[in-house]
Design a protein around this motif. Structure first.
Motif, PDB file in Angstrom:
ATOM      1  N   GLY A 178       2.274   1.780  -3.399  1.00  0.00           N
ATOM      2  CA  GLY A 178       1.235   2.315  -4.275  1.00  0.00           C
ATOM      3  C   GLY A 178       1.046   3.809  -4.075  1.00  0.00           C
ATOM      4  O   GLY A 178       0.919   4.566  -5.042  1.00  0.00           O
ATOM      5  N   GLU A 179       1.052   4.232  -2.817  1.00  0.00           N
ATOM      6  CA  GLU A 179       0.912   5.662  -2.532  1.00  0.00           C
ATOM      7  C   GLU A 179       2.108   6.442  -3.068  1.00  0.00           C
ATOM      8  O   GLU A 179       1.942   7.526  -3.639  1.00  0.00           O
ATOM      9  N   ALA A 212       0.837  -1.200   0.000  1.00  0.00           N
ATOM     10  CA  ALA A 212       0.000   0.000   0.000  1.00  0.00           C
ATOM     11  C   ALA A 212       0.871   1.249   0.000  1.00  0.00           C
ATOM     12  O   ALA A 212       0.596   2.217  -0.723  1.00  0.00           O
ATOM     13  N   THR A 213       1.933   1.240   0.777  1.00  0.00           N
ATOM     14  CA  THR A 213       2.852   2.368   0.817  1.00  0.00           C
ATOM     15  C   THR A 213       3.523   2.574  -0.539  1.00  0.00           C
ATOM     16  O   THR A 213       3.660   3.714  -1.006  1.00  0.00           O
ATOM     17  N   ALA A 225       1.804   6.689  -6.858  1.00  0.00           N
ATOM     18  CA  ALA A 225       0.777   7.668  -7.231  1.00  0.00           C
ATOM     19  C   ALA A 225       1.300   9.091  -7.053  1.00  0.00           C
ATOM     20  O   ALA A 225       1.055   9.963  -7.900  1.00  0.00           O
ATOM     21  N   SER A 226       2.042   9.328  -5.976  1.00  0.00           N
ATOM     22  CA  SER A 226       2.608  10.664  -5.745  1.00  0.00           C
ATOM     23  C   SER A 226       3.618  11.031  -6.824  1.00  0.00           C
ATOM     24  O   SER A 226       3.617  12.155  -7.340  1.00  0.00           O
TER      25      SER A 226
END
Length: 65
Positions: free
Chosen positions: A44-45, A41-42, A48-49
């Motif tokens: 992925g974040e 999840a990290t 995205a950033s």
């Protein structure tokens, strides 16, 4: 009679100990899966950033072409 009760208690404790160890193993597996999910999840974040930060200047360049 007392010795039989002690032996029965010992068998019960051994069974409970084995069950507890099995549950502990299951908990360790679930914990590992949780941390792997958190890491994904990290990532992925972060992705995205980065995509967002790259997209802003690209949109500006695209507007001027």
């Amino acid at each position: 009679m007392v010795q039989e009760k002690l032996q029965e208690s010992n068998r019960e404790l051994t069974a409970l100990s084995a069950e507890l160890e099995k549950r502990g193993d299951e908990l360790r597996i679930i914990s590992r899966q949780f941390w792997q999910s958190a890491k994904l999840a990290t990532m992925g974040e972060l992705t995205a950033s980065i995509a967002h930060e790259l997209n802003n200047p690209l949109q500006t360049v695209n507007l001027h072409l």
